[in-house]
Design a protein around this motif. Structure first.
Motif, PDB file in Angstrom:
ATOM      1  N   PRO A  43     -70.259  19.989 -51.493  1.00 38.40           N
ATOM      2  CA  PRO A  43     -69.133  19.885 -50.504  1.00 38.40           C
ATOM      3  C   PRO A  43     -68.078  18.934 -51.100  1.00 38.40           C
ATOM      4  CG  PRO A  43     -71.109  19.760 -49.299  1.00 38.40           C
ATOM      5  CD  PRO A  43     -71.617  19.538 -50.679  1.00 38.40           C
ATOM      6  N   GLU A  44     -66.892  19.360 -51.071  1.00 35.38           N
ATOM      7  CA  GLU A  44     -65.605  18.336 -51.443  1.00 35.38           C
ATOM      8  C   GLU A  44     -65.460  17.783 -50.009  1.00 35.38           C
ATOM      9  OE1 GLU A  44     -62.568  19.726 -53.660  1.00 35.38           O
ATOM     10  OE2 GLU A  44     -63.709  21.365 -54.156  1.00 35.38           O
ATOM     11  N   VAL A  45     -65.511  16.531 -49.883  1.00 38.09           N
ATOM     12  CA  VAL A  45     -64.874  15.966 -48.465  1.00 38.09           C
ATOM     13  C   VAL A  45     -63.413  15.679 -48.662  1.00 38.09           C
ATOM     14  CG1 VAL A  45     -65.250  14.128 -46.845  1.00 38.09           C
ATOM     15  CG2 VAL A  45     -67.188  15.092 -48.169  1.00 38.09           C
ATOM     16  N   LEU A  46     -62.711  16.519 -47.927  1.00 37.48           N
ATOM     17  CA  LEU A  46     -61.331  16.649 -48.069  1.00 37.48           C
ATOM     18  C   LEU A  46     -60.732  15.086 -47.397  1.00 37.48           C
ATOM     19  CD1 LEU A  46     -59.743  19.851 -47.606  1.00 37.48           C
ATOM     20  CD2 LEU A  46     -60.367  18.593 -49.797  1.00 37.48           C
ATOM     21  N   ALA A  47     -59.819  14.499 -47.827  1.00 37.98           N
ATOM     22  CA  ALA A  47     -59.218  13.257 -47.302  1.00 37.98           C
ATOM     23  C   ALA A  47     -58.211  14.039 -46.235  1.00 37.98           C
ATOM     24  CB  ALA A  47     -58.378  12.529 -48.412  1.00 37.98           C
ATOM     25  N   GLY A  48     -57.620  13.170 -45.401  1.00 40.99           N
ATOM     26  CA  GLY A  48     -56.823  13.635 -44.548  1.00 40.99           C
ATOM     27  C   GLY A  48     -55.371  14.269 -45.135  1.00 40.99           C
ATOM     28  N   ASP A  49     -55.016  13.603 -46.046  1.00 41.13           N
ATOM     29  CA  ASP A  49     -53.874  14.427 -46.786  1.00 41.13           C
ATOM     30  C   ASP A  49     -54.027  15.557 -47.528  1.00 41.13           C
ATOM     31  OD1 ASP A  49     -52.207  12.026 -45.870  1.00 41.13           O
ATOM     32  OD2 ASP A  49     -52.229  11.040 -47.890  1.00 41.13           O
ATOM     33  N   ASP A  50     -55.283  15.526 -48.165  1.00 40.63           N
ATOM     34  CA  ASP A  50     -55.610  16.932 -48.769  1.00 40.63           C
ATOM     35  C   ASP A  50     -55.653  18.086 -47.906  1.00 40.63           C
ATOM     36  OD1 ASP A  50     -55.541  15.769 -51.408  1.00 40.63           O
ATOM     37  OD2 ASP A  50     -57.549  15.160 -51.203  1.00 40.63           O
ATOM     38  N   GLU A  51     -56.261  17.575 -46.607  1.00 45.79           N
ATOM     39  CA  GLU A  51     -56.637  18.765 -45.522  1.00 45.79           C
ATOM     40  C   GLU A  51     -55.303  19.219 -45.117  1.00 45.79           C
ATOM     41  OE1 GLU A  51     -58.741  19.250 -41.123  1.00 45.79           O
ATOM     42  OE2 GLU A  51     -58.933  17.240 -42.323  1.00 45.79           O
ATOM     43  N   ALA A  52     -54.538  18.291 -45.043  1.00 44.08           N
ATOM     44  CA  ALA A  52     -53.015  18.587 -44.546  1.00 44.08           C
ATOM     45  C   ALA A  52     -52.069  19.569 -45.584  1.00 44.08           C
ATOM     46  CB  ALA A  52     -52.020  17.345 -44.286  1.00 44.08           C
ATOM     47  N   ARG A  53     -52.439  19.137 -46.729  1.00 45.17           N
ATOM     48  CA  ARG A  53     -51.813  19.925 -47.876  1.00 45.17           C
ATOM     49  C   ARG A  53     -52.519  21.305 -47.888  1.00 45.17           C
ATOM     50  NH1 ARG A  53     -53.130  21.539 -52.861  1.00 45.17           N
ATOM     51  NH2 ARG A  53     -51.595  22.151 -54.429  1.00 45.17           N
ATOM     52  N   ALA A  54     -53.782  21.509 -47.792  1.00 41.01           N
ATOM     53  CA  ALA A  54     -54.192  22.699 -47.858  1.00 41.01           C
ATOM     54  C   ALA A  54     -54.109  23.700 -46.629  1.00 41.01           C
ATOM     55  CB  ALA A  54     -55.755  22.828 -47.850  1.00 41.01           C
ATOM     56  N   SER A  55     -53.805  22.723 -45.354  1.00 34.27           N
ATOM     57  CA  SER A  55     -53.243  23.791 -44.410  1.00 34.27           C
ATOM     58  C   SER A  55     -51.838  24.391 -44.175  1.00 34.27           C
ATOM     59  CB  SER A  55     -53.476  22.808 -42.936  1.00 34.27           C
ATOM     60  OG  SER A  55     -54.717  22.528 -42.672  1.00 34.27           O
ATOM     61  N   PHE A  56     -51.031  23.398 -45.068  1.00 31.04           N
ATOM     62  CA  PHE A  56     -49.471  23.889 -45.130  1.00 31.04           C
ATOM     63  C   PHE A  56     -49.424  24.993 -46.053  1.00 31.04           C
ATOM     64  CE2 PHE A  56     -45.409  23.546 -46.935  1.00 31.04           C
ATOM     65  CZ  PHE A  56     -44.577  23.493 -45.797  1.00 31.04           C
ATOM     66  N   LEU A  57     -50.147  24.873 -47.153  1.00 27.70           N
ATOM     67  CA  LEU A  57     -49.883  26.171 -48.133  1.00 27.70           C
ATOM     68  C   LEU A  57     -50.514  27.309 -47.758  1.00 27.70           C
ATOM     69  CD1 LEU A  57     -50.976  23.963 -51.410  1.00 27.70           C
ATOM     70  CD2 LEU A  57     -48.679  24.602 -50.535  1.00 27.70           C
ATOM     71  N   GLY A  58     -51.926  27.371 -46.992  1.00 22.68           N
ATOM     72  CA  GLY A  58     -52.250  28.355 -46.408  1.00 22.68           C
ATOM     73  C   GLY A  58     -51.401  29.107 -45.073  1.00 22.68           C
ATOM     74  N   ALA A  59     -50.759  28.279 -44.670  1.00 19.53           N
ATOM     75  CA  ALA A  59     -49.923  28.611 -43.152  1.00 19.53           C
ATOM     76  C   ALA A  59     -48.680  29.019 -43.844  1.00 19.53           C
ATOM     77  CB  ALA A  59     -49.892  27.544 -42.462  1.00 19.53           C
ATOM     78  N   THR A  60     -48.176  28.644 -44.940  1.00 15.23           N
ATOM     79  CA  THR A  60     -46.486  29.042 -45.123  1.00 15.23           C
ATOM     80  C   THR A  60     -46.545  29.920 -46.518  1.00 15.23           C
ATOM     81  OG1 THR A  60     -46.473  27.059 -46.706  1.00 15.23           O
ATOM     82  CG2 THR A  60     -45.814  26.857 -44.333  1.00 15.23           C
ATOM     83  N   ARG A  61     -47.620  30.354 -47.164  1.00 11.73           N
ATOM     84  CA  ARG A  61     -47.339  31.108 -48.136  1.00 11.73           C
ATOM     85  C   ARG A  61     -46.496  32.333 -47.863  1.00 11.73           C
ATOM     86  NH1 ARG A  61     -49.484  30.224 -53.816  1.00 11.73           N
ATOM     87  NH2 ARG A  61     -49.041  32.298 -54.789  1.00 11.73           N
ATOM     88  N   ASP A  62     -46.954  33.083 -46.711  1.00 11.52           N
ATOM     89  CA  ASP A  62     -46.301  34.480 -46.523  1.00 11.52           C
ATOM     90  C   ASP A  62     -45.303  34.244 -45.433  1.00 11.52           C
ATOM     91  OD1 ASP A  62     -47.980  33.963 -44.322  1.00 11.52           O
ATOM     92  OD2 ASP A  62     -48.796  35.982 -44.156  1.00 11.52           O
ATOM     93  N   LEU A  63     -44.550  33.089 -45.221  1.00  5.67           N
ATOM     94  CA  LEU A  63     -43.584  32.871 -44.401  1.00  5.67           C
ATOM     95  C   LEU A  63     -42.335  32.471 -45.175  1.00  5.67           C
ATOM     96  CD1 LEU A  63     -45.519  30.794 -41.557  1.00  5.67           C
ATOM     97  CD2 LEU A  63     -44.905  33.121 -41.418  1.00  5.67           C
ATOM     98  N   ASP A  64     -41.121  32.618 -44.537  1.00  6.66           N
ATOM     99  CA  ASP A  64     -39.746  32.170 -45.095  1.00  6.66           C
ATOM    100  C   ASP A  64     -40.020  30.806 -45.544  1.00  6.66           C
ATOM    101  OD1 ASP A  64     -39.102  34.686 -43.968  1.00  6.66           O
ATOM    102  OD2 ASP A  64     -37.937  33.821 -42.213  1.00  6.66           O
TER     103      ASP A  64
END
Length: 306
Positions: A108-129
């Motif tokens: 397992p990769e234990v994501l730091a908070g900033d890395d978790e935030a980055r992954a959430s943002f990229l996943g959420a906004t990829r198909d948005l404006d």
């Protein structure tokens, strides 16, 4: 010649659930083949003990075994297992990592908070404006707030407020008492205050993960959980707050009767709803709408494997 597509498996191991996404990725495209979720409550009592409970670990390993079978069935070439808040906080994270590696063959990769935030943002906004957007990801142990445009993140924070953590800490009664709810709201507001002071108004507001999608289903009065209806739904912020407070006031049994409610979320959705309500009230938003995305950290993890 077109780029060869890779078949990948992304696993998001959170405080309340463990989720699997199998996708084909290449040529700048992601084709999802399978999404699975198991509520395992890995973060059971971690806020109090700082330790992953043995029964919680065993539930998570059983889900991992089931995922290993699916991964083999789909002929996956690359696996990525990411753990977040509960494992970050646990003093036996290394032992847990050894056990997961024994099941899946990857550590397992234990994501730091900033890395978790980055992954959430990229996943959420990829198909948005492609506009400046604020994304909130309310998990079981932590909440991430991220601001960015496209794939460029300008600011992010990970806060130790999550649906499981705050249920265990503030909301022991069923249904929660007025004093318990007030104490929880006061705590969330105190955590948010220094964050809000750092932010300029943002005109696009996106919410992801189970708390947000469940509140959306409640606001829309869905007869069953429907990802197609929930994904990219645009909700008035007043309606969001009303749905949040409605869920907070219900007993766990009444929440379980809701046709869209996952049974493993019914006991913690009250705290998650309080977090979302306070975010709506406190964040500097230049919009009256919440856009709900079914794409989140799991999709961000997968995109990073491309």
């Amino acid at each position: 010649m077109p780029e060869q597509r890779a078949r990948v498996a992304a696993i998001d191991c959170g405080t309340n659930s463990i989720r699997l996404l199998i996708s084909d990725i290449g040529d700048g495209r992601k084709t999802d083949l399978l999404r699975e979720m198991r509520v395992v409550r890995l973060g059971q009592d971690v806020d109090r003990t700082g330790h992953l409970a043995e029964d919680a670990v065993q539930r998570t390993l059983q889900a991992s075994r089931e995922y290993a079978e699916l991964i083999a069935m789909f002929g996956v070439t690359d696996i990525r297992f990411c753990a977040t808040s509960a494992v970050r906080d646990a003093d036996n994270a290394e032992v847990f990592g050894d056990a997961v590696e024994g099941v899946l063959g990857v550590r397992p990769e234990v994501l730091a908070g900033d890395d978790e935030a980055r992954a959430s943002f990229l996943g959420a906004t990829r198909d948005l404006d492609d506009v400046r957007t604020l994304v909130v990801d309310i998990g079981g142990g932590s909440t991430e707030i991220v601001v960015g445009t496209g794939d460029r993140i300008e600011w992010s924070v990970s806060l130790d407020i999550g649906s499981v953590r705050l249920t265990e800490r503030f909301l022991p009664s069923d249904p929660a008492s007025v004093s318990e709810v007030a104490a929880c709201m006061e705590h969330v507001d105190a955590v948010l205050a220094p964050v809000v002071a750092q932010l300029d108004p943002v005109g696009s507001f996106v919410g992801v993960a189970g708390t947000v999608t469940t509140v959306a289903a409640h606001s829309l009065a869905l007869p069953s959980y429907d990802s197609d209806v929930i994904h990219r739904a645009r909700l008035d912020l007043g309606d969001v707050s009303a749905a949040c407070l409605s869920l907070v006031q219900m007993s766990v049994a009444d929440r379980r009767m809701l046709p869209f409610m996952h049974p493993g979320r019914a006991d913690v959705i009250g705290a998650g709803s309080l977090i979302l309500d306070r975010l709506v009230a406190q964040l500097p938003l230049d919009t009256d709408t919440l856009v709900v995305s079914e794409h989140d950290i799991l999709d961000g993890i997968a995109w990073d494997m491309a």
